[in-house]
Design a protein around this motif. Sequence first.
Motif, PDB file in Angstrom:
ATOM      1  N   VAL A 197      36.745  38.581  39.759  1.00 48.76           N
ATOM      2  CA  VAL A 197      36.580  40.000  39.426  1.00 48.76           C
ATOM      3  C   VAL A 197      36.576  40.851  40.689  1.00 48.76           C
ATOM      4  N   GLU A 207      39.519  43.709  40.958  1.00 49.29           N
ATOM      5  CA  GLU A 207      39.170  45.123  40.944  1.00 49.29           C
ATOM      6  C   GLU A 207      39.747  45.843  42.160  1.00 49.29           C
ATOM      7  N   GLN A 254      40.614  42.020  35.705  1.00 49.00           N
ATOM      8  CA  GLN A 254      39.295  42.494  36.127  1.00 49.00           C
ATOM      9  C   GLN A 254      38.333  42.590  34.946  1.00 49.00           C
TER      10      GLN A 254
END
Length: 237
Positions: free
Chosen positions: A71, A75, A159
């Motif tokens: 993640v 992101e 994400q």
Amino acid sequence: MSGDTSRAPGPAGLRRFLRENGLGLCFTLAFLLTLVGQAIAGRADFNNRLIADGLQPVGFGAYLTSSDFAVDVAENWQSEYLQFSLFIGATVWLFQRGSPESKELDRAGIESDRDQFVGEHAKERSPKWAASHGWRRAVYSNSLLLVMGTIFVLSWLVQSVTGVAAHNEERLRQLQAPISWSQYLGTADFWNRTLQNWQSELLAVASMAVLSIYLRQRGSPESKPVGAAHDATGVEG
């Protein structure tokens, strides 16, 4: 005897390759180094949190395959490709007087086939799809934005999926029930991760467009020539 053309290029060929591809190679190497650095620092931070919760730390391989690492990477990627997608699309129609990041003020829109060297105006070395007609030309004419936008959407999806997994792992450590993906999309955790990256990328684009009106970097195509007027638009050094 004639030389074997299948052999690897000599030192001169290697130097030429490095010179002609230096920008891409430099930033790819820098990307890989920073990714490794992020993995090392991220694992240390992740293990510190695990130890604080009374759990066992994880190995490097386990961290690389964890949702926490995924993640964090995703992101950042989605915010970067959002920046490029918006900038590529916006500069078709929008201008910034005096900026080399803008087109000239009288060139709004997608421009004529003659200006873009497509169809019957294609040059000898133009890509084949530029000289074609119908959907091939339409796709190729917008291929940069299509690819950048697709990468943004895919990285945003990654994400969100890895984000809900990481979020639920943290909730389980706190003895809280996990939530669904759709519920996660409405959480403060998701939008905090998303918007803190978006705002930084949009600020960077705005700063580059405006500061390049008045400031210069000699020899850079991202800057106007040092002696160019402040209101010269669409001029690169």
